[in-house]
Design an enzyme around this catalytic site. Structure first.
Site, PDB file in Angstrom:
ATOM      1  N   ASP A   1       0.862  -1.175   0.000  1.00 52.91           N
ATOM      2  CA  ASP A   1       0.000   0.000   0.000  1.00 52.91           C
ATOM      3  C   ASP A   1       0.910   1.240   0.000  1.00 52.91           C
ATOM      4  O   ASP A   1       2.136   1.146   0.042  1.00 52.91           O
ATOM      5  CB  ASP A   1      -0.926  -0.020   1.218  1.00 52.91           C
TER       6      ASP A   1
ATOM      7  N   GLU B   1     -10.868   6.761   4.330  1.00 53.85           N
ATOM      8  CA  GLU B   1      -9.865   6.124   5.170  1.00 53.85           C
ATOM      9  C   GLU B   1      -9.958   6.624   6.623  1.00 53.85           C
ATOM     10  O   GLU B   1     -11.038   6.815   7.157  1.00 53.85           O
ATOM     11  CB  GLU B   1      -8.479   6.302   4.548  1.00 53.85           C
TER      12      GLU B   1
END
Length: 609
Positions: free
Chosen positions: A274, A472
């Site tokens: 990521d 997020e």
């Protein structure tokens, strides 16, 4: 198993190319910078294997032609062979997680939480196909989707990226999505990426990038199980997760990345990190590089400091702390994906069939998105048969999200955190615009809190309420005042307690303007249909009690007409809750508390659910 990565001709092509590559070329293939930190000249000089756009990072005026031109420049640089550089086509990656929502004019589909309510795997396949076409129109070949998180605590700011709290439901969508994206690897295909491996939806208190504390058996049954059908379908890439499992970060977890994913599950593609995901493994970036490569990550998403990553990895190989065999395994996997996908045989992006295609944001994909909106809506209350609406009724449309395409699209739309206006979302229509198209006597309230509601002018009201966009960790809901985020500092490798970057329950759930708007209208004797825009089920007891009908619309995307289709009865409600609905804030994630509405709940206007 539909393994697109196993055949002798492909293996021979990979081995022949691998044998010609220098160490520097191999390490370059393992590197993925962000576009703002990497030029086409860098791609050739450092043999870069991939470039990405972070959320909201876009070229030019952010139209498909701008993307095609940018990708063409990167691709051409990667294919300029000389004595120092082999021609290996670059692959560009984007977060097209609910349509190609980074790009102006794209079709924006409902976020996953709404699609989970639809219970329709074939719809998921068609959404993936439509999204793939709009990705290809920009010259891009790779999307970081689908998300296969099983969200277990709706405090998590990424809950809307999860199809369901039920691993079986999440797993039922995995293969159809991958098939819709990758298909037969022909010119309609885009490389899919399942994420985030693994346990991202199981963190304590729903803290983004936090700690998932479960046994291996529970990790397998809840969080790993949805990946199995995706791997069986031949998904080409997997993204590692920021979270920890039982105290160890997934980006450095050899057992999960190598033993389980590549060994037990037989995954033959490549694993990508990521965004700067290895930074949290150690205070020493050099050590973090070695740990993550040896653990089994193959390609590294390094947003800015990618040259430092390359230098450190070269030193590791020279010193023997990362064996050359591990480098060869990683590059072999990357090349295998590029060959299997046909990237070596594709023309430059500007010459491809779908580049700049006029169907981008057109009638066909928007029709699929509108269908998805209809099927995702969940009816929670319908007292006195308030619904369906009559087309000739005098309808007052109110609420902060009634005429706001940004609100209804949510995060990961144009910008990472989403947008809060209509102008940024080109095409589609707001919920108000969809209602207006059907009901000639509908009017939009222009007064704060619908002060213009008037029973002599309005027979009924539709009030659109709920959350504003987030993405997020910025959408995390804190679980009480004494809980703080420990997801790791944004300073490389330094683990420390942070000030909470999420939102309190009061800010995330209790929007006083929503209840005040509903209450003002009800006080004047006008029935109210409340439509909730949200990325998770929320405690909305007072709003639910005040309204005559209540609809969970989730984050429906750009096609607001899908809501009017159902409210006016052209289609019945079809959605079933893919998450249990909490009674109040204290009952969220409480295994003993009885939910207000159980998993699977959903009323119908016509007959039983």
């Amino acid at each position: 198993m539909n393994n697109k990565l196993k055949n002798s001709n492909l293996d021979a092509s990979v081995e022949q190319l691998l044998a010609r590559m220098s160490l520097e070329q191999k390490v370059g293939q393992m590197t993925q910078p962000e576009r703002m930190a990497c030029t086409p000249e860098d791609v050739k000089e450092f043999h870069i294997g991939s470039v990405l756009s972070g959320g909201g990072s876009c070229p030019g005026d952010n139209h498909p032609s701008d993307w095609v031109d940018m990708n063409d420049a990167y691709w051409m640089a990667s294919m300029e062979a000389d004595d120092e550089h082999l021609a290996i086509p670059l692959i560009y990656g984007v977060d097209a997680i609910h349509g190609n929502g980074n790009v102006r004019g794209a079709t924006v589909f409902p976020h996953n939480i709404g699609l989970g309510a639809s219970r329709d795997p074939d719809l998921i396949r068609r959404i993936a196909q439509a999204t793939a076409r709009e990705i290809l129109a920009t010259g891009v070949d790779w999307t970081f989707a689908p998300t296969l998180a099983v969200a277990r605590d709706i405090h998590w700011g990424r809950s809307y990226e999860s199809y369901s709290e039920d691993p079986a439901l999440v797993g039922s969508y995995a293969a159809p999505f991958v098939d819709g994206m990758q298909g037969d690897m022909g010119e309609d295909a885009v490389v899919a990426c399942v994420k985030h491996w693994v346990g991202d939806g199981g963190t304590t208190h729903g803290i983004d990038q936090g700690e998932t504390t479960v046994s291996l058996d529970e990790l397998q049954s809840t969080h790993i199980s949805p990946y199995r059908p995706a791997i069986d379908e031949g998904v080409l890439t997997v993204m590692a997760s920021f979270n920890s499992w039982n105290g160890d970060k997934c980006h450095g977890h050899r057992q999960l990345l190598t033993d389980v994913l590549k060994g037990e599950l037989g995954f033959e593609g490549f694993v990508i990190s990521d965004w700067d995901g290895i930074d949290y493994l150690s205070k020493s970036y050099y050590d973090a590089v070695g740990m993550s490569v040896n653990a089994g990550i193959d390609m590294f998403m390094v947003s800015v400091d990618w040259q430092q990553f390359i230098r450190n990895l070269l030193i590791h190989v020279e010193k023997g702390t990362v064996p050359l065999s591990r480098i060869d395994d990683a590059v072999r996997r990357i090349l295998r994906v590029k060959f299997a996908f046909g990237l070596f045989d594709k023309p430059r992006p500007i010459e491809r069939r779908w580049s700049n295609d006029q169907s981008f944001g057109g009638i066909e994909p928007r029709s699929v998105a509108r269908e998805a909106v209809r099927k995702s809506l969940v009816l929670l209350k319908n007292d006195n048969a308030t619904l369906p609406l009559q087309r000739n009724a005098r309808i007052l449309v109110a609420g902060k999200s009634a005429h706001n395409r940004g609100h209804q699209c949510g995060g990961f739309t144009i910008a990472w955190q989403g947008v809060e206006d209509n102008d940024s979302i080109e095409g589609g229509c707001s919920i108000w615009e969809g209602l207006q198209d059907v009901a000639p006597n509908a009017v939009l309230s222009n007064e704060p809190l619908a002060a213009d509601a008037d029973p002599s002018k309005h027979d009924i009201a539709v009030v659109v309420i709920g959350e504003r966009p987030y993405a997020e960790g910025m959408g995390d809901v804190r679980h009480g005042d004494n809980v703080i985020v420990e997801a790791g500092s944004r300073i490389r490798g330094e683990m420390k307690v942070l000030e909470p970057y999420g939102r309190t329950l009061e800010h995330a759930i209790a929007h006083p303007e929503d209840l005040a708007t509903i209450s003002n209208i009800v006080a004047k004797g006008i029935p109210v249909i409340a439509v909730l825009i949200s990325g998770r089920p929320l405690p909305v007891g007072p709003e639910l009690a005040a309204a005559d009908a209540f609809v969970a619309a989730w984050l429906p995307g750009s096609e607001g007409q899908g809501i009017s289709d159902v409210l006016f009865g052209a289609y019945d409600f079809q959605g079933h809750l893919s998450f249990a609905w909490p009674k109040d804030a204290s009952s969220i994630n409480d295994p003993v508390a009885k939910p207000l509405f159980p998993f699977g709940f959903g009323l119908r206007m016509y007959g039983d659910a």
